[in-house]
Design a protein around this motif. Sequence first.
Motif, PDB file in Angstrom:
ATOM      1  N   GLU A 181     -14.749  10.164  -3.150  1.00  0.00           N
ATOM      2  CA  GLU A 181     -13.397  10.762  -2.951  1.00  0.00           C
ATOM      3  C   GLU A 181     -12.261   9.673  -2.621  1.00  0.00           C
ATOM      4  N   ARG A 182     -12.741   8.776  -1.544  1.00  0.00           N
ATOM      5  CA  ARG A 182     -11.786   7.675  -0.953  1.00  0.00           C
ATOM      6  C   ARG A 182     -11.428   6.780  -2.170  1.00  0.00           C
ATOM      7  N   LEU A 183     -12.331   6.363  -3.111  1.00  0.00           N
ATOM      8  CA  LEU A 183     -12.297   5.437  -4.010  1.00  0.00           C
ATOM      9  C   LEU A 183     -11.290   6.066  -5.111  1.00  0.00           C
ATOM     10  N   ARG A 184     -11.346   7.343  -5.252  1.00  0.00           N
ATOM     11  CA  ARG A 184     -10.784   7.801  -6.712  1.00  0.00           C
ATOM     12  C   ARG A 184      -9.207   7.983  -5.947  1.00  0.00           C
ATOM     13  N   ARG A 185      -8.964   8.449  -4.703  1.00  0.00           N
ATOM     14  CA  ARG A 185      -7.565   8.449  -3.953  1.00  0.00           C
ATOM     15  C   ARG A 185      -7.062   7.162  -4.100  1.00  0.00           C
ATOM     16  N   LEU A 186      -7.852   5.862  -3.704  1.00  0.00           N
ATOM     17  CA  LEU A 186      -7.278   4.603  -3.737  1.00  0.00           C
ATOM     18  C   LEU A 186      -6.954   3.941  -5.141  1.00  0.00           C
ATOM     19  N   LEU A 187      -7.857   4.332  -6.161  1.00  0.00           N
ATOM     20  CA  LEU A 187      -7.528   3.733  -7.388  1.00  0.00           C
ATOM     21  C   LEU A 187      -6.439   4.786  -8.233  1.00  0.00           C
ATOM     22  N   ASN A 188      -6.151   5.998  -7.692  1.00  0.00           N
ATOM     23  CA  ASN A 188      -5.036   6.509  -8.249  1.00  0.00           C
ATOM     24  C   ASN A 188      -3.937   6.679  -7.279  1.00  0.00           C
ATOM     25  N   SER A 189      -3.791   5.657  -6.548  1.00  0.00           N
ATOM     26  CA  SER A 189      -2.592   5.460  -5.632  1.00  0.00           C
ATOM     27  C   SER A 189      -1.512   5.134  -6.435  1.00  0.00           C
ATOM     28  N   PRO A 190      -0.049   5.340  -5.983  1.00  0.00           N
ATOM     29  CA  PRO A 190       0.801   5.028  -7.182  1.00  0.00           C
ATOM     30  C   PRO A 190       1.163   3.414  -7.119  1.00  0.00           C
ATOM     31  N   VAL A 191       0.527   2.719  -7.950  1.00  0.00           N
ATOM     32  CA  VAL A 191       0.465   1.368  -7.939  1.00  0.00           C
ATOM     33  C   VAL A 191       1.421   1.044  -9.507  1.00  0.00           C
ATOM     34  N   HIS A 192       2.382   0.152  -9.258  1.00  0.00           N
ATOM     35  CA  HIS A 192       3.310  -0.051 -10.683  1.00  0.00           C
ATOM     36  C   HIS A 192       2.447  -0.523 -11.737  1.00  0.00           C
ATOM     37  N   ASP A 193       2.805  -0.172 -13.171  1.00  0.00           N
ATOM     38  CA  ASP A 193       2.307  -0.375 -13.960  1.00  0.00           C
ATOM     39  C   ASP A 193       1.786  -1.860 -14.454  1.00  0.00           C
ATOM     40  N   ASP A 194       2.952  -2.925 -13.841  1.00  0.00           N
ATOM     41  CA  ASP A 194       2.814  -4.193 -13.942  1.00  0.00           C
ATOM     42  C   ASP A 194       2.231  -5.060 -12.870  1.00  0.00           C
ATOM     43  N   THR A 195       1.255  -4.130 -12.429  1.00  0.00           N
ATOM     44  CA  THR A 195       0.375  -4.769 -11.012  1.00  0.00           C
ATOM     45  C   THR A 195      -1.006  -4.664 -11.296  1.00  0.00           C
ATOM     46  N   LYS A 196      -1.543  -5.839 -11.138  1.00  0.00           N
ATOM     47  CA  LYS A 196      -3.015  -5.959 -11.154  1.00  0.00           C
ATOM     48  C   LYS A 196      -3.588  -5.612  -9.672  1.00  0.00           C
ATOM     49  N   LYS A 197      -4.940  -4.678  -9.801  1.00  0.00           N
ATOM     50  CA  LYS A 197      -5.219  -4.221  -8.226  1.00  0.00           C
ATOM     51  C   LYS A 197      -6.628  -4.677  -8.440  1.00  0.00           C
ATOM     52  N   LEU A 198      -7.296  -4.718  -6.963  1.00  0.00           N
ATOM     53  CA  LEU A 198      -8.784  -5.094  -6.923  1.00  0.00           C
ATOM     54  C   LEU A 198      -9.211  -4.264  -5.590  1.00  0.00           C
ATOM     55  N   VAL A 199     -10.327  -3.661  -5.920  1.00  0.00           N
ATOM     56  CA  VAL A 199     -10.524  -2.970  -4.635  1.00  0.00           C
ATOM     57  C   VAL A 199     -11.566  -3.652  -3.738  1.00  0.00           C
ATOM     58  N   ALA A 200     -11.260  -3.744  -2.509  1.00  0.00           N
ATOM     59  CA  ALA A 200     -12.020  -4.639  -1.505  1.00  0.00           C
ATOM     60  C   ALA A 200     -12.412  -3.607  -0.337  1.00  0.00           C
ATOM     61  N   GLU A 201     -13.560  -4.237   0.296  1.00  0.00           N
ATOM     62  CA  GLU A 201     -14.409  -3.286   1.377  1.00  0.00           C
ATOM     63  C   GLU A 201     -14.203  -4.069   2.925  1.00  0.00           C
ATOM     64  N   LEU A 202     -13.993  -3.093   3.688  1.00  0.00           N
ATOM     65  CA  LEU A 202     -13.879  -3.763   5.047  1.00  0.00           C
ATOM     66  C   LEU A 202     -15.146  -4.341   5.488  1.00  0.00           C
ATOM     67  N   MET A 203     -15.194  -5.543   6.043  1.00  0.00           N
ATOM     68  CA  MET A 203     -16.363  -6.096   6.549  1.00  0.00           C
ATOM     69  C   MET A 203     -16.459  -6.408   8.163  1.00  0.00           C
ATOM     70  N   ALA A 204     -15.265  -6.687   8.795  1.00  0.00           N
ATOM     71  CA  ALA A 204     -15.423  -6.586  10.143  1.00  0.00           C
ATOM     72  C   ALA A 204     -13.827  -6.211  10.739  1.00  0.00           C
ATOM     73  N   VAL A 205     -13.722  -5.942  12.201  1.00  0.00           N
ATOM     74  CA  VAL A 205     -12.610  -5.761  12.739  1.00  0.00           C
ATOM     75  C   VAL A 205     -12.670  -6.765  13.978  1.00  0.00           C
ATOM     76  N   ASP A 206     -11.270  -7.615  14.158  1.00  0.00           N
ATOM     77  CA  ASP A 206     -11.113  -8.497  15.141  1.00  0.00           C
ATOM     78  C   ASP A 206     -11.189  -7.706  16.243  1.00  0.00           C
ATOM     79  N   ASN A 207     -11.964  -8.380  17.278  1.00  0.00           N
ATOM     80  CA  ASN A 207     -12.102  -7.608  18.764  1.00  0.00           C
ATOM     81  C   ASN A 207     -11.363  -8.071  19.642  1.00  0.00           C
ATOM     82  N   ASN A 208     -10.170  -9.009  19.143  1.00  0.00           N
ATOM     83  CA  ASN A 208      -9.332  -9.439  20.107  1.00  0.00           C
ATOM     84  C   ASN A 208      -8.231  -8.131  20.491  1.00  0.00           C
ATOM     85  N   PRO A 209      -7.978  -7.904  21.634  1.00  0.00           N
ATOM     86  CA  PRO A 209      -7.185  -6.757  22.060  1.00  0.00           C
ATOM     87  C   PRO A 209      -5.824  -7.244  21.668  1.00  0.00           C
TER      88      PRO A 209
END
Length: 279
Positions: free
Chosen positions: A102-130
Motif C-alpha cells: 500500500e505504501r509503494l502504491r501511494r508512493l508510485l501514484n504520487s503527483p509527479v510531473h509527466d516529464d519527471t523520471k522517478k526511482l524508489v529508494a528504501e531507508l537504510m539508516a538514520v543519523d543518530n546525531n541529535p
Amino acid sequence: MNLMFSRGPSLQSRLALSLFLSVALILFDHKFNGFGTTRVYLNSLVSPLQYLANLPGEILNTSAGRLVSRERLINENAKLTHDAMLMSERLQQFTFLEKENERLRRLLNSPVHDDTKKLVAELMAVDNNPYSHQILINKGAINNVFEGQPVLDDKGIVGQIVQVSSTNSRVLLLADVTHSIPVRVARSNVRLIVSGAGSLQELFIPHVPHSSDLEVGDLLLSSGLGEVFPEGYPVAKVKSIVRDESRPFAQVTATPIAQLDRLKYLLLLWSEKTLKMRQ
C-alpha cells in the motif's frame, strides 16, 4: 471299622451308567424337546455369571479405547496448535506485506510531473546525531543519484541528497537547521522561505512581514526557485502565526507534510532538464 453303606457299584459301573443316562437324556431332548423350558430357566440363571465373566474384558477394552482416543486427541491438538502458530506467523507476514504494498502504491501514484523520471529508494539508516537530521538510502552513483537531488515520500518533499556513494546516499531532511526551501502559498501565491527548526514535527518561516497574506492552515508548495526542487510539491502547512508589532517580523511555524519520523520508502526525482544536463 466297616461302614454299613461302604460297598456299592464300582467306578466303571457308575461311569457307564452316567454315560448311558446322558445319552438317553440328549436323545430324549433332541426328539421330544423335553427340556426346553428347563433350559430357558437355566440360561436365565447362568446369564449373570456370563456378564460377570465378560466384565473384566469389557473394562479393559473400554479403557484401552479411551487411552487411544485421548492420545490421538493430544496428538491432534498438538498438530493443530503447531499449524495455528504457523498460520499466525504467515498472517503477520501477509499483513506486513499488504501495508508495504500500500505504501509503494501511494508512493508510485504520487503527483509527479509527466516529464519527471522517478526511482524508489528504501531507508537504510538514520543519523543518530541529535543536532542533525539526515538519513541514509540504498541508492547511489550506480543509480545516477546526484547531489542536490530532490527526495519525496508519498505525501510531500522530504529533503535533498547531500552526499553520494557508489551504492548509497545521504539525505538532508527539511527539519535540519541547515536546510531551507523556497515555497509559495497555494491560496495567495505569496513567496516565502521555509527552514528547518531541528524538530521533525516543526519548521519555521523567517522574515515574514506583519502585513503578509498568510493564514493558519495555508498549504505551502515548492516554488521551483533555485532549481533544486521542482515546482508544485507539498512542503508544509502553516501551524501558527504570532504578529507582535514590537518585533520586525511575524513569528510563523509550519508542520511538514512529509512524515519525517516514519520514513520507509522514498522517491528520487530527475527532471527532463536535469537528465539532459547530466548526459
